[in-house]
Design a protein around this motif. Structure first.
Motif, PDB file in Angstrom:
ATOM      1  N   GLY A 202      -2.842  -6.217  -1.700  1.00 57.16           N
ATOM      2  CA  GLY A 202      -2.252  -5.186  -0.837  1.00 57.16           C
ATOM      3  C   GLY A 202      -3.349  -4.406  -0.132  1.00 57.16           C
ATOM      4  N   THR A 203      -2.922  -3.522   0.775  1.00 57.47           N
ATOM      5  CA  THR A 203      -3.903  -2.847   1.621  1.00 57.47           C
ATOM      6  C   THR A 203      -4.914  -2.031   0.829  1.00 57.47           C
ATOM      7  OG1 THR A 203      -2.052  -2.584   3.091  1.00 57.47           O
ATOM      8  CG2 THR A 203      -4.103  -1.554   3.739  1.00 57.47           C
ATOM      9  N   ALA A 204      -4.419  -1.213  -0.095  1.00 58.32           N
ATOM     10  CA  ALA A 204      -5.319  -0.343  -0.839  1.00 58.32           C
ATOM     11  C   ALA A 204      -6.326  -1.181  -1.614  1.00 58.32           C
ATOM     12  CB  ALA A 204      -4.527   0.551  -1.779  1.00 58.32           C
ATOM     13  N   CYS A 205      -5.851  -2.269  -2.189  1.00 56.70           N
ATOM     14  CA  CYS A 205      -6.744  -3.132  -2.954  1.00 56.70           C
ATOM     15  C   CYS A 205      -7.711  -3.855  -2.027  1.00 56.70           C
ATOM     16  CB  CYS A 205      -5.936  -4.117  -3.787  1.00 56.70           C
ATOM     17  SG  CYS A 205      -5.046  -3.294  -5.113  1.00 56.70           S
TER      18      CYS A 205
ATOM     19  N   GLY B  82       0.825  -1.191   0.000  1.00 55.44           N
ATOM     20  CA  GLY B  82       0.000   0.000   0.000  1.00 55.44           C
ATOM     21  C   GLY B  82       0.863   1.246   0.000  1.00 55.44           C
TER      22      GLY B  82
ATOM     23  N   CYS C  25       0.623  -5.783  -3.079  1.00 52.71           N
ATOM     24  CA  CYS C  25       0.882  -4.463  -3.661  1.00 52.71           C
ATOM     25  C   CYS C  25       1.748  -4.468  -4.912  1.00 52.71           C
ATOM     26  CB  CYS C  25       1.496  -3.483  -2.679  1.00 52.71           C
ATOM     27  SG  CYS C  25       1.354  -1.806  -3.312  1.00 52.71           S
ATOM     28  N   LEU C  26       1.146  -4.019  -5.966  1.00 52.29           N
ATOM     29  CA  LEU C  26       1.855  -3.880  -7.232  1.00 52.29           C
ATOM     30  C   LEU C  26       2.363  -2.461  -7.410  1.00 52.29           C
ATOM     31  CD1 LEU C  26      -0.760  -5.934  -9.158  1.00 52.29           C
ATOM     32  CD2 LEU C  26       1.657  -6.484  -9.110  1.00 52.29           C
ATOM     33  N   GLY C  27       2.084  -1.615  -6.428  1.00 50.55           N
ATOM     34  CA  GLY C  27       2.544  -0.240  -6.522  1.00 50.55           C
ATOM     35  C   GLY C  27       1.660   0.636  -7.382  1.00 50.55           C
ATOM     36  N   THR C  28       0.471   0.177  -7.691  1.00 55.28           N
ATOM     37  CA  THR C  28      -0.460   0.990  -8.465  1.00 55.28           C
ATOM     38  C   THR C  28      -1.745   1.144  -7.676  1.00 55.28           C
ATOM     39  OG1 THR C  28      -1.058  -1.043  -9.583  1.00 55.28           O
ATOM     40  CG2 THR C  28       0.375   0.444 -10.765  1.00 55.28           C
ATOM     41  N   CYS C  29      -1.567   1.454  -6.399  1.00 54.99           N
ATOM     42  CA  CYS C  29      -2.688   1.459  -5.459  1.00 54.99           C
ATOM     43  C   CYS C  29      -3.806   2.414  -5.861  1.00 54.99           C
ATOM     44  CB  CYS C  29      -2.201   1.829  -4.081  1.00 54.99           C
ATOM     45  SG  CYS C  29      -0.724   0.964  -3.582  1.00 54.99           S
TER      46      CYS C  29
ATOM     47  N   CYS D 232      -3.802  -8.392  -6.904  1.00 56.96           N
ATOM     48  CA  CYS D 232      -3.169  -7.688  -5.798  1.00 56.96           C
ATOM     49  C   CYS D 232      -4.030  -7.820  -4.556  1.00 56.96           C
ATOM     50  CB  CYS D 232      -2.977  -6.217  -6.121  1.00 56.96           C
ATOM     51  SG  CYS D 232      -2.284  -5.328  -4.714  1.00 56.96           S
TER      52      CYS D 232
ATOM     53  N   VAL E 110      -6.395  -4.000  -8.235  1.00 54.85           N
ATOM     54  CA  VAL E 110      -5.607  -4.187  -9.439  1.00 54.85           C
ATOM     55  C   VAL E 110      -5.398  -5.680  -9.727  1.00 54.85           C
ATOM     56  CG1 VAL E 110      -3.395  -3.690 -10.543  1.00 54.85           C
ATOM     57  CG2 VAL E 110      -4.360  -2.068  -8.930  1.00 54.85           C
TER      58      VAL E 110
HETATM   59  S1  FES Z   1      -2.421  -2.387  -2.756  1.00 58.52           S
HETATM   60 FE1  FES Z   1      -2.909  -3.210  -4.696  1.00 58.52          FE
HETATM   61  S2  FES Z   1      -1.533  -2.098  -5.951  1.00 58.52           S
HETATM   62 FE2  FES Z   1      -0.969  -1.420  -3.963  1.00 58.52          FE
END
Ligand code: FES
Ligand SMILES: Cc1cc2nc3c(=O)[nH]c(=O)nc-3n(C[C@H](O)[C@H](O)[C@H](O)COP(=O)(O)O)c2cc1C
Ligand code: SF4
Ligand code: SF4
Ligand code: SF4
Ligand code: FES
Lengths: 377, 592, 154
Positions: free
Chosen positions: C77-80, B196, C117-121, C75, C126
């Motif tokens: 990751g947190t944002a996703c 994130g 996280c792919l870095g495109t949060c 992904c 994603v």
């Molecule tokens: S959390 Fe999915 S791209 Fe960063």
């Protein structure tokens, strides 16, 4: 030398010593599980935590070296609380079967659970379940009991130089294993078994032979080779049920596969217990048995040596007769062909003294320098 | 008169994801077609620009005509033709595609140091960096400073590590300098494990030379001749750009033997990570560079005295290093004029989640959360209410909406039970369940635990199990206290930073949202309607038109009913997937 | 395959590489790390196979089984996650009919990987389908896309 205080006691130890070593020198005990004095420090079990003035976190005493003026507390209510917490976590992922565990009574984990009085476990949860049994002949690997202290991995690498096992996977699923989790196929020195603090690694030969009850421990020397490792044989009902070796021995507790697991010969029915004199010479073809039919029959009945193409036949004799026989034959050869027709080869399984006497005998009594030793192969 | 035309297309992570490459291609094509490319060959160039920051509006395109900047947002390849013909040829910007006002507030409160050149320099062309003053700081330091000067300067600047712990960088360098050894190493930590956060990626993709410069200067300060960049393999573009940058730096002899004809030599190698969060931890990172399993080892000894191959080693984060050349260029006094007393300078945050303007922002330390969320971020998406802001990722915590006036700096965030961390900032609204968030993070750390030490290996598993049962409606009395005791133990006894901080998301959500936990445990309800197993779906008879859409969507055949008559859900068959809720056009599926 | 592996060993010797390097190169060339590779490296380079296996199983990048023809990376990751990645992943698993604990379809067409996280949060959630980025992913559109891939190869 470094001066420091541990639990208020002023002590002086060489630099480079860890807090744990310093404490032990001072006679202060700190609980440990992953530490082993002969192996590089690991710091995984977290039991040896202590408080050091000026450092905000608890540190592991097995990995922290002493420094001048250090003030260490090895036991406070907080520390003991944390140790108990860690033990509870270990036990929450451990089969509760000390009743039938080979290690019961000599298990470091059991001892600590006892000391910290852990009965109920507040944190019970999923356990690792491994059903596949390792098919190797010597070492029982019950990895559900493994606490991941890493001692086996290190001993195999640092002491034995084999690296048969390593950590595999990670996190909760971390497991000590061989490549692709195949059955162990190594030297079977059993060093890993010796250092495992729990019942995760035990000898297959030991299973259900006896733990403490009526087991006598006898210190002796390994009969196999001239290295002469000190061993302790565990004897029950006049039978060896296990061989171990103490850390304080000159061989530091390390043994090889023969010394550790090769003890069954002692009570083997095939073992020679009396001198034998050959009655049928060894031949390449069928043994010549015509002239000694009765002897053969008798031996067959005794279920003695099975007759094969390469075996010859023996009869029992007294020591006197056997020694006379050897002496007569040696004399006979010496007179007929000279002393250099005789050579002596002694065994690595003899003691130094025995080997000395043997070469003396060959040189002085027989009169030849043809003497050697199997360990020179 | 020749018009000077520069077109900048965002090719940062967001830009590329949104089709930046296609937009760029389209510009090439249309400029060529319109003959503009040919006519103004020398002056018109299509840069590949690193992150412009406002990723949510990607693809962002800047059109500079005689240094007049116009910014377009949400550009698609098929829009390029009109921009070229009306704006570049015709001179009249395409009004409806221009970036709007929030664009200004987005940048207004920001202060760009690390990101200043991202989006300006071409990351694949060292000349572009040199023209903007790059490698000048290196030249100056190498030719006329002594190492202690550098250390003093960085110490005065007040720069603290941006990788998580916030350790003063100047002090770290000084300690490493004092470590006696022939060989020393400097490592750039570009593992960026916080799921994130993506500022390190953006910096390397947008301005890789600033990181290289930081490393050279750092190496000079501590007396090292060899550096490594440990970078995630999941960032292929960043790796690519870094390789190009290194190659160019070698060609210019900024790296290699006798840099700037001084006696100082320095080499940099790239090491690719292989997917393990724990390898962001210093000692695990070192083990990984050595080719081993990334299992941390206890500190002390610290890497500054015994690091890579047992030699003194400095490990710095990408953003930390990228700050260095700018501090040297503009002076420590200038740098320390930003921020608070103990937290100097700026920090880059990855602003994501339920916020209108997502993207990378760089703000002076000490700015309030409110300014970040409502001024830079433009407020919450979809008119919902802000619930909390999560900072520091899996090692951090949640700050509730009620503490919006909190200053964002190391001390204040720590006091509030969170951390600055690497700079992830995830905005949560009323639709996010805090127990679920805590579970999410512990799931992450549990899966990433290296397994070496007991508290983290077993403790995070137990934490996860308890949170799982709470979110499934099987919470027990005393679970909150059990969580607290576990958290406390794991925090205090774990070997490395991963385990030591893994409980933070749980502790901070218990601290601020205890009643939400209680509702889950006591009433078996999830107020935010996130925890699937606690939801009951039913059809509101009065509203149902009997269209049968839900019946078709239900994967488990739990819905029955005749056409045009109210339908019914069999709660025993319902698997709580929410398909009916999503498809019903009349909002007649209730969720409770 | 042997030639490829011997080449990698050559490179390793030249570059003074390490186990991770060996495994990365192998995976790059073969898509996964076969047992044969570990055994060969062990023999040629005198590194214990248990050690190589230990490294290979520590890092999530390495796979010990071949992947499907198409690789889908979701992904988590947190944002996703905040934007509903769980739903997407569950939907993909269901759509691809993946068995529990499996990440590759039985026909060897698809492999589903989860990545933090792919870095495109900003485009969360994603999903990558064979390295093409799908931002603000919608499960139905994704499944359609995947369905068409399946038909094409069928
Ligand atoms: S959390 Fe999915 S791209 Fe960063
Ligand atoms: C589990 C864990 C993961 C970490 N991940 C990263 C990371 O991805 N990037 C990073 O720069 N620092 C990370 N760190 C912090 C580093 O260990 C280290 O403190 C930092 O790189 C030092 O650089 P700085 O002083 O410039 O911040 C992590 C720490 C821990 C404990
Ligand atoms: S028996 Fe010896 S060689 Fe085999 S794994 Fe144990 S220590 Fe290693
Ligand atoms: S098998 Fe025994 S020695 Fe090896 S890690 Fe497990 S508990 Fe330790
Ligand atoms: S805290 Fe976790 S990641 Fe760190 S050493 Fe312990 S098990 Fe490994
Ligand atoms: S004995 Fe020190 S951590 Fe295990």
């Amino acid at each position: 030398m470094i001066k420091l205080t541990i639990d208020g006691k002023l002590i002086e130890v060489p630099a480079e010593k860890t807090i744990l070593e310093a404490a032990r020198i001072a006679g202060i005990s700190i609980p440990t599980l992953c530490h082993h004095p002969k192996l590089t420090p690991f710091g995984g079990c977290r039991l040896c935590i202590v408080e050091v003035k000026g450092i905000p976190r608890l540190v592991t005493s097995c990995t922290t070296t002493v420094s001048e003026g250090m003030e260490v507390l090895t036991s406070t209510p907080d520390i003991e609380d944390m140790r108990k917490f860690v033990l509870e976590l270990i036990l929450s992922d451990h089969p509760n079967d000390c009743m039938v565990c080979e290690k019961s009574g000599s298990c470091a984990l059991q001892e600590l659970a006892y000391k910290y009085d852990i009965r109920e476990n507040e944190f019970s949860g999923e356990r690792r379940i491994y059903t596949k049994r390792d098919g190797n002949p010597f070492i029982e690997r019950d990895l559900e009991k493994c606490i991941m202290c890493g001692r086996c991995v290190k001993v195999c690498d640092e002491v034995q130089g084999v690296e048969a096992i390593d950590f595999g996977n990670r996190g909760f699923n971390t497991k000590i294993c061989t490549s692709f989790e195949e059955d162990l196929d190594c030297e079977f020195c059993g060093q890993c078994v010796a250092v495992c603090p729990t019942g995760a690694l035990t000898g297959k030969l030991w299973a259900h032979t006896g733990r403490l009850d009526d087991v006598k421990e006898v210190n002796t020397i390994c009969p196999y080779c001239g290295t002469g490792c000190n061993i302790t044989v565990h004897v029950k009902d006049n039978e060896i049920i296990r061989v171990t070796s103490g850390k304080e021995t000159w061989n530091e507790g390390w043994l090889c596969v023969k010394g550790r697991f090769g003890y069954k010969f002692v009570s083997s029915p095939e073992r020679l217990t009396k001198p034998l004199i050959r009655i049928v010479p060894k031949t390449k073809g069928k043994p010549e048995v015509r002239s000694q039919k009765s002897e053969v029959k008798k031996q067959k009945e005794d279920n003695f040596l099975p007759i094969t193409h390469y075996s010859s036949l023996f009869r029992e004799a007294s020591w006197d007769e056997a020694l006379d026989h050897v002496a007569a034959k040696l004399k006979e050869i010496k007179t007929k062909y000279g002393p250099d027709a005789i050579a002596g080869l002694s065994s690595a399984r003899c003691t130094n003294e025995e080997n000395y006497i043997f070469q003396k005998f060959i040189r002085a009594a027989i009169g030849t320098n043809n003497v050697d030793h199997c360990a020179r192969l | 008169m020749h018009k000077e035309i520069v077109i900048r297309v965002c090719m940062g992570p967001g830009g590329i994801a949104a089709g930046g490459k296609e937009v760029l291609g389209s510009f090439r094509e249309h400029l060529l077609k319109a003959g503009i490319f040919a006519k103004l060959k020398e002056k018109c160039s299509s840069h590949q620009v690193g992150c412009l920051g406002l990723c949510a509006r990607d693809v962002l395109v800047e059109v500079h005509i005689n240094r007049n900047k116009t910014v377009y947002q949400y550009v698609k390849p098929d829009m390029v033709e009109r921009i070229v013909s009306e704006h570049i040829s015709g001179g009249k910007p395409v009004e409806e595609w221009l970036a709007d006002d929030t664009f200004k507030t987005f940048y207004g409160k920001q202060m760009k140091i690390v990101l200043a050149d991202c989006g300006k320099v071409d990351p694949e062309d060292i000349n572009s960096y040199i023209y903007s003053g790059g490698y000048e700081p290196t030249r100056e330091v190498l030719t006329s400073w002594i190492p202690d000067d550098v250390i003093d300067e960085i110490k005065t600047s007040g720069l603290r590590g941006r990788g998580g712990a916030g350790f003063p960088t100047g002090l770290k360098w000084e300690l490493a300098r004092r470590s006696k050894s022939e060989i020393k190493y400097i490592i750039c930590n570009a593992d960026e494990g916080d799921p994130g956060a993506f500022m390190d990626r953006a910096v390397i993709e947008g301005n890789p030379h600033s990181v290289i410069e930081g490393m050279i200067i750092g190496a000079f300060a501590i007396g090292s001749n060899k550096g490594y960049v440990y970078i995630r393999a999941e960032y292929p573009l960043a790796v690519e750009r870094l390789k190009i940058a290194l190659k160019q730096a070698y060609e210019r002899r900024f790296l290699g033997k006798n840099i700037f004809n001084t006696s100082f030599s320095f080499d940099i190698d790239i090491k690719l990570g292989a997917g393990a969060f724990v390898c962001g931890e210093e000692t695990a990172l070192i083990a990984s560079i050595e080719g081993q399993r990334g299992m941390p080892r206890p500190k002390p000894p610290f890497p500054i005295s015994k690091g890579l191959w047992q030699r003194p080693t400095v490990i710095n984060n990408v953003e930390t290093l990228a700050n260095i050349p700018y501090i040297i260029r503009k002076g420590a006094g200038w740098y320390s004029s930003f921020g608070t007393e103990k937290s100097k300078g700026t920090k880059v945050f990855a602003l994501t989640g339920k916020i209108r303007n997502t993207g990378l922002i760089e703000v002076p330390m000490g700015i309030s959360l409110r300014e970040i969320i409502y001024e830079i971020g433009g407020g919450i998406e979809g008119g919902k209410a802000l619930k909390a802001v999560q900072t520091g990722g899996p090692s951090g915590g949640c700050i509730p909406a009620s503490m919006l006036d909190l200053n964002v700096d190391y001390e204040s965030l720590a006091k509030a039970g969170s951390i600055v961390g690497s700079g992830g900032m995830i905005v949560l609204d009323e639709d996010n369940c805090m127990v679920n968030m805590a579970k999410y993070f512990i799931q992450f750390t549990q899966a990433e635990s290296c397994g070496k030490c007991v508290p983290c290996r077993v403790g995070t598993k137990r934490l996860l199990e308890i949170l799982e049962r709470i979110t499934k409606g099987q919470g027990r009395d005393g679970d909150i206290e059990r969580l607290e005791r576990l958290c406390n133990g794991v925090k205090n006894t774990s070997l490395c930073g991963l385990g030591q901080t893994a409980p933070n998301p749980i502790l901070s959500t218990i601290r601020y949202f205890r009643e939400e936990y209680e509702t889950h445990i006591r009433d078996k309800k999830c107020p935010a309607k996130v925890c699937k197993d606690l939801l009951i779906y039913s059809i509101i008879e009065e509203k149902c038109k009997g269209c049968g859409t839900c019946m078709k969507a239900c994967p488990s055949g739990a819905i029955t009913g005749d056409k045009k008559k109210p339908h019914k859900i069999d709660p025993n068959k319902c698997i709580r997937c929410g398909a009916c809720f999503d498809v019903c056009k009349f909002k007649s599926v209730g969720r409770d | 395959m042997n030639d490829i592996l011997l080449n990698i060993i050559e490179k390793y010797r030249k570059k003074n590489g390490n186990i991770i390097f060996l495994l990365q190169e192998t995976q790059e060339a073969l898509g996964y790390i076969p047992k044969q590779a570990i055994d060969l490296f062990s023999e040629e380079l005198n590194i214990a196979p248990s050690r190589i296996y230990g490294v290979a199983t520590f890092y999530s990048q390495f796979r010990l089984k071949p992947t499907g023809k198409n690789i889908i990376v979701a992904c988590c990751g947190t944002a996703c996650h905040v934007k509903g990645a769980e739903k997407i992943i569950n939907g993909l698993r269901k759509g691809l009919e993946l068995a529990e604990d499996e990440d590759t379809t039985p026909d060897g067409e698809f492999t589903l990987e989860e990545i933090a996280c792919l870095g495109t949060c900003s485009f969360a959630p994603v999903v990558l389908v064979n390295s093409a980025v799908y931002g603000k992913a919608n499960i139905n559109a994704l499944l359609k896309k995947i369905g068409s891939k399946r038909k094409k190869s069928a």
